[in-house]
Scaffold this motif. Structure first.
Motif, mmCIF file in Angstrom:
data_model
loop_
_atom_site.group_PDB
_atom_site.id
_atom_site.type_symbol
_atom_site.label_atom_id
_atom_site.label_comp_id
_atom_site.label_asym_id
_atom_site.label_seq_id
_atom_site.Cartn_x
_atom_site.Cartn_y
_atom_site.Cartn_z
ATOM 1 N N SER A 102 46.823 46.118 35.890
ATOM 2 C CA SER A 102 46.081 44.952 35.429
ATOM 3 C C SER A 102 46.111 43.805 36.441
ATOM 4 O O SER A 102 45.273 42.906 36.385
ATOM 5 C CB SER A 102 46.623 44.453 34.086
ATOM 6 N N VAL A 103 47.064 43.844 37.384
ATOM 7 C CA VAL A 103 47.125 42.791 38.394
ATOM 8 C C VAL A 103 45.892 42.817 39.286
ATOM 9 O O VAL A 103 45.589 41.831 39.965
ATOM 10 C CB VAL A 103 48.397 42.916 39.264
ATOM 11 N N MET A 104 45.164 43.950 39.271
ATOM 12 C CA MET A 104 43.968 44.080 40.097
ATOM 13 C C MET A 104 42.693 43.774 39.325
ATOM 14 O O MET A 104 41.612 43.697 39.919
ATOM 15 C CB MET A 104 43.874 45.510 40.658
ATOM 16 N N ASP A 105 42.804 43.592 38.015
ATOM 17 C CA ASP A 105 41.615 43.431 37.169
ATOM 18 C C ASP A 105 40.783 42.228 37.599
ATOM 19 O O ASP A 105 41.302 41.112 37.753
ATOM 20 C CB ASP A 105 42.023 43.278 35.700
ATOM 21 N N GLY A 106 39.486 42.468 37.780
ATOM 22 C CA GLY A 106 38.554 41.392 38.087
ATOM 23 C C GLY A 106 38.633 40.869 39.502
ATOM 24 O O GLY A 106 37.986 39.873 39.827
ATOM 25 N N LEU A 107 39.404 41.523 40.354
ATOM 26 C CA LEU A 107 39.583 41.049 41.722
ATOM 27 C C LEU A 107 39.087 42.080 42.723
ATOM 28 O O LEU A 107 39.171 43.287 42.482
ATOM 29 C CB LEU A 107 41.069 40.762 42.002
ATOM 30 N N ASP A 108 38.573 41.595 43.844
ATOM 31 C CA ASP A 108 38.299 42.451 44.981
ATOM 32 C C ASP A 108 39.598 43.150 45.373
ATOM 33 O O ASP A 108 40.685 42.585 45.235
ATOM 34 C CB ASP A 108 37.789 41.581 46.129
ATOM 35 N N THR A 109 39.492 44.386 45.876
ATOM 36 C CA THR A 109 40.703 45.160 46.181
ATOM 37 C C THR A 109 41.626 44.430 47.145
ATOM 38 O O THR A 109 42.841 44.358 46.932
ATOM 39 C CB THR A 109 40.338 46.530 46.773
ATOM 40 N N ARG A 110 41.072 43.861 48.220
ATOM 41 C CA ARG A 110 41.927 43.169 49.189
ATOM 42 C C ARG A 110 42.603 41.968 48.543
ATOM 43 O O ARG A 110 43.799 41.752 48.719
ATOM 44 C CB ARG A 110 41.120 42.714 50.411
ATOM 45 N N GLY A 152 43.228 41.466 45.357
ATOM 46 C CA GLY A 152 44.217 41.927 44.389
ATOM 47 C C GLY A 152 45.490 42.428 45.056
ATOM 48 O O GLY A 152 46.608 42.162 44.587
ATOM 49 N N LEU A 153 45.332 43.141 46.165
ATOM 50 C CA LEU A 153 46.484 43.669 46.892
ATOM 51 C C LEU A 153 47.334 42.541 47.455
ATOM 52 O O LEU A 153 48.567 42.535 47.331
ATOM 53 C CB LEU A 153 45.988 44.582 48.013
ATOM 54 N N PHE A 154 46.670 41.551 48.044
ATOM 55 C CA PHE A 154 47.396 40.411 48.602
ATOM 56 C C PHE A 154 48.022 39.568 47.490
ATOM 57 O O PHE A 154 49.093 38.989 47.671
ATOM 58 C CB PHE A 154 46.463 39.562 49.459
ATOM 59 N N ARG A 155 47.364 39.510 46.347
ATOM 60 C CA ARG A 155 47.931 38.743 45.228
ATOM 61 C C ARG A 155 49.203 39.415 44.717
ATOM 62 O O ARG A 155 50.188 38.732 44.402
ATOM 63 C CB ARG A 155 46.914 38.628 44.103
ATOM 64 N N ALA A 156 49.200 40.740 44.635
ATOM 65 C CA ALA A 156 50.408 41.468 44.225
ATOM 66 C C ALA A 156 51.540 41.222 45.228
ATOM 67 O O ALA A 156 52.700 41.038 44.851
ATOM 68 C CB ALA A 156 50.115 42.962 44.111
ATOM 69 N N ARG A 207 38.206 33.873 52.569
ATOM 70 C CA ARG A 207 37.612 32.571 52.270
ATOM 71 C C ARG A 207 38.605 31.725 51.479
ATOM 72 O O ARG A 207 39.575 32.236 50.918
ATOM 73 C CB ARG A 207 36.329 32.752 51.461
ATOM 74 N N TYR A 208 38.329 30.423 51.413
ATOM 75 C CA TYR A 208 39.251 29.540 50.701
ATOM 76 C C TYR A 208 39.345 29.901 49.222
ATOM 77 O O TYR A 208 40.427 29.815 48.631
ATOM 78 C CB TYR A 208 38.820 28.082 50.864
ATOM 79 N N ASP A 209 38.233 30.323 48.618
ATOM 80 C CA ASP A 209 38.302 30.707 47.215
ATOM 81 C C ASP A 209 39.122 31.972 47.027
ATOM 82 O O ASP A 209 39.843 32.121 46.030
ATOM 83 C CB ASP A 209 36.892 30.874 46.617
ATOM 84 N N GLU A 210 39.054 32.885 48.003
ATOM 85 C CA GLU A 210 39.852 34.113 47.929
ATOM 86 C C GLU A 210 41.334 33.805 48.140
ATOM 87 O O GLU A 210 42.198 34.386 47.473
ATOM 88 C CB GLU A 210 39.359 35.111 48.971
ATOM 89 N N ILE A 211 41.627 32.897 49.064
ATOM 90 C CA ILE A 211 43.021 32.475 49.258
ATOM 91 C C ILE A 211 43.544 31.854 47.977
ATOM 92 O O ILE A 211 44.696 32.080 47.574
ATOM 93 C CB ILE A 211 43.125 31.479 50.426
ATOM 94 N N GLY A 212 42.703 31.081 47.329
ATOM 95 C CA GLY A 212 43.089 30.491 46.053
ATOM 96 C C GLY A 212 43.432 31.547 45.020
ATOM 97 O O GLY A 212 44.405 31.399 44.270
#
Length: 267
Positions: free
Chosen positions: A47-55, A57-61, A109-114
């Motif tokens: 679920s940590v990847m839900d709604g996120l681009d793969t990259r 989501g991976l970096f967020r994990a 992008r800044y929104d992706e970093i966010g």
């Protein structure tokens, strides 16, 4: 996305997470441990990847692990080196270095970093700006450039000098690099992978490190994934061609924080 598709998608992005992790920690070994921990998080809870681009989501994990660990740098490569880097990093605005790497090296992008850091895009942009200001003032040194293409070499020289560093010289071949290092010891090496005479920048750097010892190295290559396989020792700092000025300046600032690099086995 099915489990098989997710696995393939993560596999494509994993080399770049590993690049980010080792630049962040200053160590291939420790960086890879954090990357592996991020994969374990995803395996445990997709679920940590839900709604996120793969990259993203991976970096967020990865950042969930990084933040919970207290964000230490590696000292497995030498306690004094790790302590020095930690001391320098403690003077930076929290999370600014991470935002800078995500922006300049990984191209988010800044929104992706966010999304990765769970902050808003405006804060991400502010962190990148702050990091560039703080890190550019932290360390100055002598940089040797190993690059066989004249235009690229001169461009790199200009970027390095604009940051306040001294360029000891430009070497186009393996033998020229060895001679240049003998004439003036560099504090950092910025090296291409393939050189003019068909020799290897990797081989040149490995020979240099045998005599120079703890000198950080940044490799520049059009095919970074070939050096991010995990099959052998790999560079902590790696820039993709074509590069941007921000990528070079960010990698230089990051590398100067660490007084060691891990050598590469010859191809």
């Amino acid at each position: 996305m099915s489990s098989a598709d997710l696995a393939k998608s993560i596999g494509r992005e994993l080399p770049f997470l590993r690049r980010y992790a080792r630049a962040l920690t200053g160590s291939q070994t420790v960086g890879d441990k954090y990357a592996a921990a991020a994969l374990e998080v995803i395996l445990t809870d997709r679920s940590v990847m839900d709604g996120l681009d793969t990259r993203v989501g991976l970096f967020r994990a990865f950042h969930a692990i990084w933040d919970s660990s207290g964000q230490p740098v590696a000292d497995a490569d030498g306690g004094a080196r790790g302590a020095r880097a930690q001391s320098l990093m403690s003077k930076l605005t929290p999370n600014s270095r991470e935002a800078l790497l995500l922006s300049s090296i990984e191209g988010l992008r800044y929104d992706e970093i966010g999304q990765v850091m769970q902050i808003d895009a405006g804060e991400a942009e502010d962190l990148v700006r702050i990091a560039m200001d703080e890190m550019s003032q932290s360390v100055r040194g002598k940089v040797m450039i190993i690059e066989d293409e004249t235009i690229i070499a001169m461009d790199l020289k200009g970027i390095v000098q604009a940051m306040g560093h001294e360029v000891t010289g430009i070497a186009r071949t393996h033998s020229a690099a060895i001679q240049l290092a003998d004439e003036k010891r560099p504090d950092l090496i910025l090296a291409d992978i393939q050189l003019a005479d068909g020799s290897s920048g990797i081989d040149a750097v490995n020979e240099l490190l045998q005599s120079l010892g703890d000198v950080p190295v940044i490799f520049v290559t059009a095919f970074p994934e070939r050096l991010l396989t995990g099959d052998r020792p790999e560079p902590a700092f790696l820039i993709s061609k074509p590069y941007t000025e921000d990528q070079v300046s960010s990698a230089l600032s990051q590398a100067m924080f660490f007084s060691s690099t891990e050598g590469l086995a010859a191809s």
